[in-house]
Design an enzyme around this catalytic site. Structure first.
Site, PDB file in Angstrom:
ATOM      1  CG  HIS A   1      -3.895   7.660   1.690  1.00 15.33           C
ATOM      2  ND1 HIS A   1      -5.265   7.679   1.466  1.00 15.33           N
ATOM      3  CD2 HIS A   1      -3.710   6.775   2.704  1.00 15.33           C
ATOM      4  CE1 HIS A   1      -5.870   6.862   2.312  1.00 15.33           C
ATOM      5  NE2 HIS A   1      -4.942   6.303   3.071  1.00 15.33           N
ATOM      6  CB  SER A   2      -4.847   4.465  -0.298  1.00 18.73           C
ATOM      7  OG  SER A   2      -5.632   3.305  -0.449  1.00 18.73           O
TER       8      SER A   2
END
Length: 289
Positions: free
Chosen positions: A99-100
């Site tokens: 994620h991210s």
């Protein structure tokens, strides 16, 4: 099994959480900036159960329960966290669920060491923050100035609820209390008097002295050989921005899914089931192909 088990890796330097049977095929999960392994608290058990896999989510250095380091936290330094964890878990070729910021770390690793990455599942993140070459001196100026200042004491709160409210109010991307709670709870230490204190290293807030240029990031994305599933939130950070479109175009084997939700859609109560379904569908299709 929905309750995670604690895990320690890299000689105790890295902490983490894991879901699923120990003997099952293992995926490595990588969280975003200022988050931690609890970012996968709601998604990982769904995937472990439906795919029969084990998911090991690490706290990056300076985050969660992992150790801090002196100096800067460069994006590429986190590649060593990924590789150290993969080595200890015996993953010669890893499937990365990221994620991210973790997605950025995964992209860098897949580009530089394609033999170590089997597949990439990226959640609302891709590539890296960039600085144009002409702004390099100013970026270095900001980074050096910040690192010369004294490090402030970590924030202290009367209870977890107040700490969650602070994350909701001060987050870089919009997030609600239900979504933030698991991550905030893992980022806190008990002071013994009823108060809690933030574990996260304050150096993470310093500006990066050096960033890759846009051209460098596109070249790195173009070097990725592994198949990529990119899951974006409709209210996430990518969308149809020119830089995001260019990043997607640079990857040769990319499947894109845009789902209802924000930047943390994999942790949002109303969005996580759809995220899990998109991953399961892609996994099944990949096995058929």
């Amino acid at each position: 099994m929905s309750d995670p088990r604690a895990i320690s890796l890299a000689g105790g330097r890295l902490a983490g959480l894991c879901w699923g049977a120990e003997q099952a095929p293992t995926w490595l999960a990588l969280h975003g900036w200022l988050d931690n392994a609890a970012s996968f608290t709601r998604l990982a058990p769904l995937l472990a159960r439906r795919l029969g896999i084990r998911i090991v989510a690490i706290d990056f250095t300076g985050h969660g329960h992992s150790q801090h380091v002196a100096g800067d936290y460069a994006l590429w330094d986190y590649c060593h966290d990924l590789l150290d964890a993969a080595d200890e878990l015996g993953l010669e070729r890893a499937t990365l669920l990221a994620h991210s910021m973790g997605a950025g770390v995964s992209c860098l690793t897949a580009a530089a060491l394609p033999e170590r990455v089997d597949r990439l599942i990226l959640i609302d993140g891709m590539g890296a923050l960039t600085t144009p070459a002409g702004d390099a001196a100013q970026q270095l100026h900001k980074g050096l100035r910040a690192s010369r200042r004294s490090l402030s004491a970590a924030p202290r709160y009367p209870d977890i609820k107040t700490a969650v409210a602070a994350r909701v109010a001060g987050g870089v991307t919009p997030i609600d209390a239900d979504t933030a709670s698991p991550v905030v709870a893992r980022n806190l230490s008990d002071e013994g008097d009823g108060h809690v204190r933030l574990r996260t290293d304050g150096r993470l807030l310093w500006p990066s002295p050096v960033r890759l240029t846009p051209e460098q990031v596109l070249a790195l994305l173009g070097a990725i050989k592994a198949p990529v599933l990119l899951i974006e939130g409709e209210g996430g950070i990518l969308g149809e921005r020119e830089s995001a479109a260019a990043a997607r175009s640079a990857v040769s084997a990319l499947t894109r899914r845009v789902l209802p939700g924000g930047h943390h859609l994999h942790l949002e109560l109303g969005a996580v089931a759809a995220v899990a379904q998109a991953i399961v569908d892609w996994q099944i299709l990949d096995e058929v192909v």
